[in-house]
Design an enzyme around this catalytic site. Structure first.
Site: not given
Length: 805
Positions: A497, A503, A505, A616
């Site tokens: 995705l 990292g 997804v 964030d």
């Protein structure tokens, strides 16, 4: 008293006369002039003279919805290519032999109909039907098959219920939509919408002669590339196809409903529904809605997948034809087979699932053949490149064959199976399989002792690591690595995705059919372990409808993964910063998203067991479910504070430029007001459709915050609103919400409201204080990208580019 009664009778007579004068027909003696109209008997449609906007002196004869005021939703135009400069003395009347003509004062014909019947009728009339169809018939003959002419046979830019698109193979007549030249000029524009019967029928939008969109071939239920075209409560649709015709049409299920299909001057198809309560049109479906719906995006044998980045990849067993251009996202060259076909040595077919079927311009079909017969027919013809079922109903039936290269392929939910021709060597053989199995058996026998010892040591280490990693939340469900591997097809690129600093997804499907999103910690990430633990601790204890749900995690060896509920509509930035996809977000949807984000923050700041500061909050961290409800995600750098504390200090500032508050970036001070600042930035982005960082304007070089502040001071806030919202009747609410956003991004945290105050303000009309100057509004131009910043001291900082997580 008598005079009062007399006056009442006069008024009543005038009223009744005006009613009786309302009509739905035009005759030779009862014609139409400027200022007069005819109305369908049910009052839904009206016909008369109109100018398409206040910026033109041109006049036209048209049909529009009678209920849609003050602006007319015109559905058909007679003299679209021949405007009138003025309407003085102009008439629309029936002339012999049964034609409807638009005549000037000098009796010059501006526009007229052509009868399909050679013989004139004795008493012709033109009538506006309740369907919006203008017909010419004999006054004593109401049979549709005897109509002399009808506007439904000559569509402009709108398809109404009962109209048809397609082609009559007997007469050769084609029925298609053509866009207006622009919103003020109904002359035929650049775009046309056809049901193309070449090969097997498919729907196509063309710009001139070039295809720009195709919904794919008809599969018995719908166009194969339009999964949103499904059974619904508003309308039904069908394709009538035989040796004489290919006609697409739709019908309303409820006569009180109002729906239309339009082709606009930008080449977009839109399905509209009328909201009688709010007195406005809503977009029900729109195409093309994303980059993958643009025709032939990825070239021959290239497959488009909108959830991947980049969106194009070659089909399995295929490689880029021009690798260098392909890596530069120039995909027009497409892909070629990794192993060329060899008809002498035999070919085979590989099954590809979840596919929008390719362009059928060069295709052949047979409705009676089985899939096995279809395969044999394709195999015997060296020009046949693929086959599939013609009709997907009842398990599939019929045969559809493709000749030549396959183009305009995409992967999508609800896609179909297609079998594509590849070299037999790519499929393997039984002999090679036996050799491979034997070799693996011998190697396994030789290595069994070493593997046993290694496995024992590895399991000991694994158990120890798992215990240490999960001790903070022992109740969180733990998934075995084998389950995650299977769910993601061994972390296939097809299921990826996106990627970020953490990292990758991946999308996965568990055995029970549940869709999940797996966040896989990168082994090379130096900060990933801490972020992983932090996210487990934070989000595992949080439950709210506007927070993404953590289902479990996986920790085996060096693998560390978080398992979330899957959000089918990806993230907010995917929509609001895209010119076409942002059309899908009308104001009610955007307000729902803003309100949902605010309520999610309220839970984090006030109502949860832990007081959480996200740190964030940004568009790419707002995920959207199937109903476009927002869910705050990515708690990798979130922090919890104790008791009544509302903030803390840090020497390690992390976050995303453009969303971070001034006190956090400069002094390392973060608080719930830092999240409020980010929320304010996000609201301005949602309303404007523009990014704060990377924003550009011809008259200055400040960012979106500064631009909004400038417009606020000058009383020109309407200029900030996304162009897709300018037709909205919610201007008052939009301006109020911009004001709220500016209060949230004020430079001093003490001046910003708590999120609890924001939630209250969103639901009432309380008086708002004047906004003060925002923080970080004077900024030079930077590339339009997101950045993650790590600041270790006032004089030393590093900036690294980061893809949205």
């Amino acid at each position: 008293m008598e005079s009062f009664l007399l006056m009442f009778q006069i008024l009543l007579c005038g009223f009744l006369c005006s009613i009786s004068s309302a009509r739905d027909t035009i005759t030779a003696s009862n014609f139409l002039i400027d200022g007069k109209t005819i109305t369908s008997s049910d009052g839904n449609f009206e016909m008369g003279f109109f100018p398409p906007g206040s910026f033109t002196n041109n006049w036209y004869i048209g049909i529009w919805y009678n209920h849609d005021v003050p602006e007319k939703s015109v559905v058909w135009v007679a003299n679209r290519a021949n405007p009138l400069i003025n309407t003085s003395g102009v008439t629309l009347k029936i002339i012999n032999p049964g034609q409807l003509a638009l005549l000037t004062a000098a009796n010059t014909t501006v526009w007229s109909t052509n009868s399909s019947r050679p013989l004139a009728v004795k008493n012709p009339i033109a009538q506006l039907l309740n369907s919006g169809n203008l017909i010419i018939r004999d006054a004593n003959d109401t049979k549709p098959e005897n109509f002399l002419w009808q506007s439904f046979d000559y569509p402009t830019d709108t398809l109404l219920p009962g109209m048809k698109l397609g082609k009559n193979f007997v007469t050769g007549q084609e029925f298609y939509l053509s866009s207006w030249k622009n919103e003020y000029d109904p002359a035929p524009g650049k775009y046309t919408f056809h049901i193309d019967p070449t090969g097997y029928p498919q729907d196509v939008v063309r710009k001139g002669n070039a295809k720009v969109f195709s919904g794919g071939p008809w599969n018995g239920l719908r166009w194969s590339g339009v999964p949103g075209l499904t059974k619904n409560t508003i309308y039904t649709f069908k394709l009538d196809f035989d040796e004489n015709k290919a006609f697409y049409s739709y019908a309303l299920l409820d006569n009180s409903a109002v729906s239309k299909l339009t082709l606009n001057s930008h080449g977009m198809l839109k399905r509209w529904t009328w909201d009688e309560k709010r007195h406005e049109w809503h977009v029900y479906l729109a195409s093309p809605a994303d980059a993958c719906e643009n025709y032939d995006t990825c070239g021959a044998y290239g497959s488009c997948n909108i959830i991947l980045s980049p969106v194009c990849r070659c089909l399995d067993k295929f490689v880029p034809k021009d690798p260098r251009n392909w890596t530069m996202t120039k995909w027009s060259g497409g892909c070629v087979r990794r192993t060329p076909l060899n008809f002498k040595n035999g070919d085979g077919f590989l099954k590809y699932s979840g596919i929008k079927l390719p362009d059928t311009q060069y295709s052949w079909f047979d409705a009676s053949m089985s899939l096995q017969e279809c395969k044999q027919a394709c195999l015997k013809n060296c020009s046949c490149m693929a086959y599939s079922n013609l009709d997907i109903r009842n398990g599939g039936s019929g045969c559809l064959l493709w000749y030549g290269e396959l183009i305009d392929i995409r992967e999508l939910p609800g896609g179909q199976d297609i079998y594509i021709r590849i070299a037999a060597s790519e499929l393997g053989s039984k002999k090679k399989t036996k050799v491979l199995v034997l070799s693996l058996s011998l190697l396994s026998g030789v290595a069994v002792i070493g593997l046993t010892i290694g496995l024992y040591i590895w399991k000991k280490t694994k158990k120890k690591k798992t215990k240490l990693t999960l001790k903070d939340d022992p109740d969180l469900p733990l998934f075995a690595l084998s389950i995650i591997t299977k769910a993601t097809s061994n972390f296939s690129d097809k299921n990826m995705l996106g990627e970020g600093g953490f990292g990758s997804v991946y999308k996965g499907i568990l055995e029970g059919g549940q869709e999940i999103a797996i966040k896989r910690l990168s082994k090379s990430s130096s900060q990933g372990v801490n972020e992983f633990k932090n996210e487990v601790i934070c989000i595992a204890k949080l439950q709210h409808r506007n927070l993404v749900k953590l289902i479990g995690c996986c920790v085996e060896g060096e693998e560390k993964m978080l398992v979330y509920e899957y959000m089918c509509n990806r993230s907010l930035d995917f929509f609001i910063f895209d010119e076409k996809k942002s059309l899908l977000l009308n104001w009610p949807k955007r307000f729902n998203i803003i309100n949902g984000i605010a309520r999610g923050l309220l839970y984090l700041h006030q109502d949860s067991r832990l007081r959480i500061i996200h740190r964030d909050l940004k568009a790419s961290n707002i995920l959207l479910d199937a109903d476009m409800n927002p869910k705050i995600s990515d708690f990798g750098i979130a922090r919890s504070v104790m008791g009544n504390e509302t903030g803390a200090n840090t020497h390690h500032v992390v976050g995303t430029h453009g969303y971070m508050s001034p006190e956090y970036v400069v002094h390392g001070v973060f608080s719930i007001k830092s999240d409020v600042f980010s929320f304010g930035v996000l609201v301005l982005e949602i309303i404007s459709g523009r990014r704060n960082r990377g924003f550009s304007h011809e008259s200055h070089s400040i960012n979106l915050l500064g631009h909004a502040w400038k417009l606020y001071k000058e009383g020109r806030l309407l200029e900030l609103i996304d162009v897709h919202l300018t037709d909205s009747c919610y201007f008052t609410k939009l301006l109020r919400l911009i004001h709220v956003a500016l209060l949230c991004v004020q430079h001093s945290p003490e001046d910003r409201p708590d999120i609890s105050t924001v939630v209250v303000v969103l639901s009432n009309d309380a008086i708002l204080p004047e906004a003060k100057e925002p923080g970080f509004f004077a900024e030079s131009k930077f590339p339009d990208a997101e950045y993650s910043t790590s600041i270790y001291s006032i004089n030393e900082f590093t900036v690294t580019q980061l893809h949205p997580r």
